[in-house]
Design a protein around this motif. Sequence first.
Motif, PDB file in Angstrom:
ATOM      1  N   VAL A  61       0.752  -1.135  -0.067  1.00 33.12           N
ATOM      2  CA  VAL A  61      -0.063  -0.137  -0.030  1.00 33.12           C
ATOM      3  C   VAL A  61       0.902   1.165  -0.083  1.00 33.12           C
ATOM      4  O   VAL A  61       0.618   2.202  -0.754  1.00 33.12           O
ATOM      5  N   ALA A  62       1.905   1.293   0.992  1.00 35.13           N
ATOM      6  CA  ALA A  62       2.882   2.276   1.013  1.00 35.13           C
ATOM      7  C   ALA A  62       3.625   2.725  -0.430  1.00 35.13           C
ATOM      8  O   ALA A  62       3.421   3.991  -0.943  1.00 35.13           O
ATOM      9  N   VAL A  63       3.832   1.572  -1.020  1.00 36.77           N
ATOM     10  CA  VAL A  63       4.661   1.966  -2.403  1.00 36.77           C
ATOM     11  C   VAL A  63       3.707   2.493  -3.359  1.00 36.77           C
ATOM     12  O   VAL A  63       3.959   3.395  -4.097  1.00 36.77           O
ATOM     13  N   VAL A  64       2.481   1.667  -3.408  1.00 31.20           N
ATOM     14  CA  VAL A  64       1.788   2.297  -4.604  1.00 31.20           C
ATOM     15  C   VAL A  64       1.139   3.559  -4.208  1.00 31.20           C
ATOM     16  O   VAL A  64       0.625   4.410  -5.203  1.00 31.20           O
ATOM     17  N   ALA A  65       0.878   3.734  -2.800  1.00 31.00           N
ATOM     18  CA  ALA A  65       0.101   5.262  -2.708  1.00 31.00           C
ATOM     19  C   ALA A  65       1.202   6.281  -2.903  1.00 31.00           C
ATOM     20  O   ALA A  65       0.928   7.599  -2.998  1.00 31.00           O
ATOM     21  N   SER A  66       2.524   6.038  -2.976  1.00 29.32           N
ATOM     22  CA  SER A  66       3.429   6.917  -3.274  1.00 29.32           C
ATOM     23  C   SER A  66       3.365   7.404  -4.691  1.00 29.32           C
ATOM     24  O   SER A  66       4.046   8.375  -4.993  1.00 29.32           O
ATOM     25  N   GLU A  67       2.774   6.695  -5.655  1.00 26.57           N
ATOM     26  CA  GLU A  67       2.831   7.000  -7.009  1.00 26.57           C
ATOM     27  C   GLU A  67       1.497   8.246  -7.126  1.00 26.57           C
ATOM     28  O   GLU A  67       0.440   7.987  -7.042  1.00 26.57           O
ATOM     29  N   PRO A  68       2.147   9.625  -7.759  1.00 28.42           N
ATOM     30  CA  PRO A  68       1.055  10.469  -8.049  1.00 28.42           C
ATOM     31  C   PRO A  68       0.315  10.132  -9.415  1.00 28.42           C
ATOM     32  O   PRO A  68      -0.724  10.869  -9.487  1.00 28.42           O
ATOM     33  N   GLN A  69       0.537   9.289 -10.223  1.00 29.75           N
ATOM     34  CA  GLN A  69       0.040   8.951 -11.541  1.00 29.75           C
ATOM     35  C   GLN A  69      -0.509   7.619 -11.702  1.00 29.75           C
ATOM     36  O   GLN A  69       0.178   6.514 -11.124  1.00 29.75           O
ATOM     37  N   GLY A  70      -1.356   7.269 -12.571  1.00 24.08           N
ATOM     38  CA  GLY A  70      -1.825   6.043 -12.775  1.00 24.08           C
ATOM     39  C   GLY A  70      -3.220   5.596 -12.347  1.00 24.08           C
ATOM     40  O   GLY A  70      -3.955   6.570 -11.813  1.00 24.08           O
ATOM     41  N   VAL A  71      -3.577   4.362 -12.904  1.00 29.90           N
ATOM     42  CA  VAL A  71      -4.744   4.011 -12.407  1.00 29.90           C
ATOM     43  C   VAL A  71      -5.145   3.925 -11.000  1.00 29.90           C
ATOM     44  O   VAL A  71      -6.155   4.325 -10.611  1.00 29.90           O
ATOM     45  N   ALA A  72      -4.243   3.205 -10.380  1.00 33.64           N
ATOM     46  CA  ALA A  72      -4.470   3.249  -8.645  1.00 33.64           C
ATOM     47  C   ALA A  72      -4.527   4.781  -8.238  1.00 33.64           C
ATOM     48  O   ALA A  72      -5.245   5.044  -7.233  1.00 33.64           O
ATOM     49  N   ALA A  73      -3.682   5.654  -8.697  1.00 27.78           N
ATOM     50  CA  ALA A  73      -3.640   7.169  -7.920  1.00 27.78           C
ATOM     51  C   ALA A  73      -4.959   7.757  -8.197  1.00 27.78           C
ATOM     52  O   ALA A  73      -5.751   8.400  -7.584  1.00 27.78           O
ATOM     53  N   ARG A  74      -5.537   7.569  -9.711  1.00 33.47           N
ATOM     54  CA  ARG A  74      -6.737   8.270  -9.913  1.00 33.47           C
ATOM     55  C   ARG A  74      -7.709   7.504  -9.347  1.00 33.47           C
ATOM     56  O   ARG A  74      -8.854   8.168  -8.859  1.00 33.47           O
ATOM     57  N   ALA A  75      -7.934   6.192  -9.208  1.00 33.91           N
ATOM     58  CA  ALA A  75      -8.927   5.464  -8.363  1.00 33.91           C
ATOM     59  C   ALA A  75      -8.954   5.801  -6.828  1.00 33.91           C
ATOM     60  O   ALA A  75     -10.110   6.435  -6.257  1.00 33.91           O
ATOM     61  N   LEU A  76      -7.710   6.058  -6.249  1.00 29.29           N
ATOM     62  CA  LEU A  76      -7.809   6.732  -4.889  1.00 29.29           C
ATOM     63  C   LEU A  76      -8.321   7.920  -4.615  1.00 29.29           C
ATOM     64  O   LEU A  76      -8.998   8.310  -3.690  1.00 29.29           O
TER      65      LEU A  76
END
Length: 173
Positions: free
Chosen positions: A137-152
Motif C-alpha cells: 500500500v505504501a509503495v502504490v500510494a506514493s505514486e502520483p499518477q496511474g490507474v491506482a492514483a486516480r482510483a484513490l
Amino acid sequence: MKGLSMFEGLKSKLQSAGTIGRLCRTAEACALEDGQLEPGAEHFLLAALDLPDGTARKAFEELGVDPRALRPAIADQYNDALRAIGIELERMPKPSETAPLRPRNGPFVAAPSGQEFMQKLAAQRGAHRPLLGAHVVAVVASEPQGVAARALRNMGVDRDALKARAEAIAGCS
C-alpha cells in the motif's frame, strides 16, 4: 544469540518470498478479471488487500475508507479511459459473452506500472521484515499518477495519509 538472528532473518526472507509469490499470483488473477494479461500497480494493490496479514485493509480502514470500494473505483478508471477514446461501454461484450483470459505459461510478466511497483518494492526490501500488505500500500500510494492514483483520488483518499498510515502499520516510520 547471533544464530537466532540469522535464523530469524532467513525465516523472514522465506516468508517474504512466499508473500511475493502470492501477491504476484493474486495480482495476475485480478488483471485477468479486468481483461488484461499483465497486472499493473492497481492489481498489486488489490492483491495486497487479500494478503492474510490484513495490514493493507487496516491501512484503508484506519482512514475510514472501505477497501471493498477500491475494485469498483479501478473499474471506473478503465471505463473512463474507454469513454475518453470514444468507445461506448454499452456496445462492449459482457464478460460472460467472451472467453475468459488464462494465465500465461512461463515467467511472470507485469505491465509497466506493475514492473515499476516491483522495482520500488525490491529497492525497499531491507525494510520489509517480513513483507506485509501495508508495504505494498505504501509503495502504490506514493505514486502520483496511474490507474491506482486516480482510483484513490476518486475515492476521496489522501494518498499521502494512506502512505503514512501504511508505513506506520508496517513499522517503517
